[in-house]
Scaffold this motif. Structure first.
Motif, mmCIF file in Angstrom:
data_model
loop_
_atom_site.group_PDB
_atom_site.id
_atom_site.type_symbol
_atom_site.label_atom_id
_atom_site.label_comp_id
_atom_site.label_asym_id
_atom_site.label_seq_id
_atom_site.Cartn_x
_atom_site.Cartn_y
_atom_site.Cartn_z
ATOM 1 N N THR A 15 122.590 60.464 119.280
ATOM 2 C CA THR A 15 122.216 59.175 118.699
ATOM 3 C C THR A 15 122.412 58.060 119.719
ATOM 4 O OG1 THR A 15 122.829 59.903 116.492
ATOM 5 C CG2 THR A 15 122.740 57.545 116.852
ATOM 6 N N LEU A 16 121.437 57.165 119.791
ATOM 7 C CA LEU A 16 121.508 56.006 120.675
ATOM 8 C C LEU A 16 121.646 54.743 119.838
ATOM 9 C CD1 LEU A 16 118.572 56.944 123.077
ATOM 10 C CD2 LEU A 16 121.022 57.315 123.435
ATOM 11 N N GLY A 17 122.232 53.713 120.407
ATOM 12 C CA GLY A 17 122.374 52.443 119.716
ATOM 13 C C GLY A 17 121.029 51.883 119.291
ATOM 14 N N GLY A 18 120.969 51.322 118.105
ATOM 15 C CA GLY A 18 119.751 50.722 117.596
ATOM 16 C C GLY A 18 118.835 51.686 116.861
ATOM 17 N N GLN A 19 119.169 52.966 116.862
ATOM 18 C CA GLN A 19 118.337 53.924 116.137
ATOM 19 C C GLN A 19 118.621 53.839 114.645
ATOM 20 O OE1 GLN A 19 119.294 57.611 118.184
ATOM 21 N NE2 GLN A 19 117.341 57.503 119.261
ATOM 22 N N TYR A 20 117.626 54.186 113.845
ATOM 23 C CA TYR A 20 117.709 54.082 112.396
ATOM 24 C C TYR A 20 117.444 55.456 111.800
ATOM 25 C CZ TYR A 20 116.224 52.706 107.685
ATOM 26 O OH TYR A 20 116.074 52.585 106.337
ATOM 27 N N TYR A 21 118.391 55.930 111.001
ATOM 28 C CA TYR A 21 118.240 57.222 110.339
ATOM 29 C C TYR A 21 118.057 57.002 108.850
ATOM 30 C CZ TYR A 21 119.558 59.578 114.590
ATOM 31 O OH TYR A 21 119.574 60.038 115.871
ATOM 32 N N GLY A 22 117.115 57.714 108.303
ATOM 33 C CA GLY A 22 116.854 57.635 106.879
ATOM 34 C C GLY A 22 116.319 58.962 106.383
ATOM 35 N N PRO A 23 116.045 59.055 105.098
ATOM 36 C CA PRO A 23 115.513 60.296 104.557
ATOM 37 C C PRO A 23 114.189 60.662 105.226
ATOM 38 C CG PRO A 23 116.150 58.802 102.806
ATOM 39 C CD PRO A 23 116.214 58.035 104.079
ATOM 40 N N GLY A 24 114.035 61.925 105.557
ATOM 41 C CA GLY A 24 112.831 62.367 106.255
ATOM 42 C C GLY A 24 111.776 62.949 105.349
ATOM 43 N N GLY A 25 112.019 62.961 104.047
ATOM 44 C CA GLY A 25 111.058 63.531 103.110
ATOM 45 C C GLY A 25 109.911 62.601 102.799
ATOM 46 N N ARG A 26 109.174 62.951 101.769
ATOM 47 C CA ARG A 26 107.990 62.207 101.359
ATOM 48 C C ARG A 26 108.302 60.718 101.159
ATOM 49 N NH1 ARG A 26 104.555 63.754 96.017
ATOM 50 N NH2 ARG A 26 103.361 61.846 95.946
ATOM 51 N N ASN A 27 107.518 59.857 101.791
ATOM 52 C CA ASN A 27 107.673 58.398 101.730
ATOM 53 C C ASN A 27 109.049 57.923 102.175
ATOM 54 O OD1 ASN A 27 105.037 58.041 100.741
ATOM 55 N ND2 ASN A 27 105.726 58.381 98.655
ATOM 56 N N GLU A 28 109.766 58.744 102.913
ATOM 57 C CA GLU A 28 111.112 58.415 103.398
ATOM 58 C C GLU A 28 112.028 57.976 102.265
ATOM 59 O OE1 GLU A 28 110.674 55.663 106.674
ATOM 60 O OE2 GLU A 28 109.749 57.180 107.926
ATOM 61 N N VAL A 29 111.903 58.646 101.115
ATOM 62 C CA VAL A 29 112.713 58.318 99.951
ATOM 63 C C VAL A 29 113.805 59.352 99.731
ATOM 64 C CG1 VAL A 29 112.658 58.005 97.442
ATOM 65 C CG2 VAL A 29 110.824 57.085 98.846
ATOM 66 N N LYS A 30 113.540 60.609 100.055
ATOM 67 C CA LYS A 30 114.541 61.648 99.894
ATOM 68 C C LYS A 30 114.335 62.691 100.977
ATOM 69 C CE LYS A 30 113.291 63.423 95.627
ATOM 70 N NZ LYS A 30 113.024 64.342 94.593
ATOM 71 N N GLY A 31 115.338 63.519 101.135
ATOM 72 C CA GLY A 31 115.261 64.560 102.155
ATOM 73 C C GLY A 31 116.355 64.386 103.189
ATOM 74 N N HIS A 32 116.408 65.317 104.101
ATOM 75 C CA HIS A 32 117.429 65.295 105.147
ATOM 76 C C HIS A 32 117.148 64.168 106.137
ATOM 77 C CE1 HIS A 32 119.549 68.895 103.910
ATOM 78 N NE2 HIS A 32 118.370 69.388 103.561
ATOM 79 N N PRO A 33 118.198 63.633 106.758
ATOM 80 C CA PRO A 33 118.021 62.487 107.646
ATOM 81 C C PRO A 33 117.278 62.840 108.923
ATOM 82 C CG PRO A 33 120.275 63.254 107.752
ATOM 83 C CD PRO A 33 119.603 64.039 106.678
ATOM 84 N N ARG A 34 116.487 61.883 109.348
ATOM 85 C CA ARG A 34 115.799 61.989 110.631
ATOM 86 C C ARG A 34 115.613 60.578 111.171
ATOM 87 N NH1 ARG A 34 110.170 60.847 110.675
ATOM 88 N NH2 ARG A 34 109.345 60.569 108.584
ATOM 89 N N LEU A 35 115.252 60.489 112.410
ATOM 90 C CA LEU A 35 114.990 59.196 113.037
ATOM 91 C C LEU A 35 113.718 58.621 112.418
ATOM 92 C CD1 LEU A 35 116.094 57.371 115.251
ATOM 93 C CD2 LEU A 35 114.622 58.551 116.853
ATOM 94 N N VAL A 36 113.818 57.421 111.845
ATOM 95 C CA VAL A 36 112.681 56.766 111.198
ATOM 96 C C VAL A 36 112.585 55.321 111.697
ATOM 97 C CG1 VAL A 36 112.723 58.216 109.125
ATOM 98 C CG2 VAL A 36 114.058 56.125 109.173
ATOM 99 N N THR A 37 111.500 54.665 111.349
ATOM 100 C CA THR A 37 111.291 53.271 111.733
ATOM 101 C C THR A 37 111.851 52.364 110.648
ATOM 102 O OG1 THR A 37 109.274 53.898 112.887
ATOM 103 C CG2 THR A 37 109.545 51.569 112.366
#
Length: 81
Positions: A15-37
């Motif tokens: 992980t680098l500073g400034g990165q944003y992790y959120g749900p990686g599933g459909r519409n970024e609402v649920k699911g395992h974390p991944r790098l997202v915008t």
């Protein structure tokens, strides 16, 4: 599942500073974390300043500003490192 983005950001050595992790599933609402915008609103300085002021008011904790940091840290609406 709700804590996984925070845990990933805090423990992943890649992980680098400034990165944003959120749900990686459909519409970024649920699911395992991944790098997202992050949302466009998270980059608006006025929104950042209002949020920072609200946090200080709610917690009673103030952080002194330095010359190199003239406002709240730039961050996303979820987990940013």
């Amino acid at each position: 599942m709700g804590a996984l983005p925070t845990l990933r950001a805090a423990t992943d050595p890649a992980t680098l500073g400034g990165q944003y992790y959120g749900p990686g599933g459909r519409n970024e609402v649920k699911g395992h974390p991944r790098l997202v915008t992050s949302s466009p609103q998270s980059y608006e300085a006025a929104v950042q300043q209002r949020l920072w002021a609200a946090f200080e008011a709610l917690t009673g904790v103030r952080f002194p500003l330095t010359e190199s940091r003239q406002g709240p840290p730039s961050s996303g609406s979820a987990t940013t490192v």
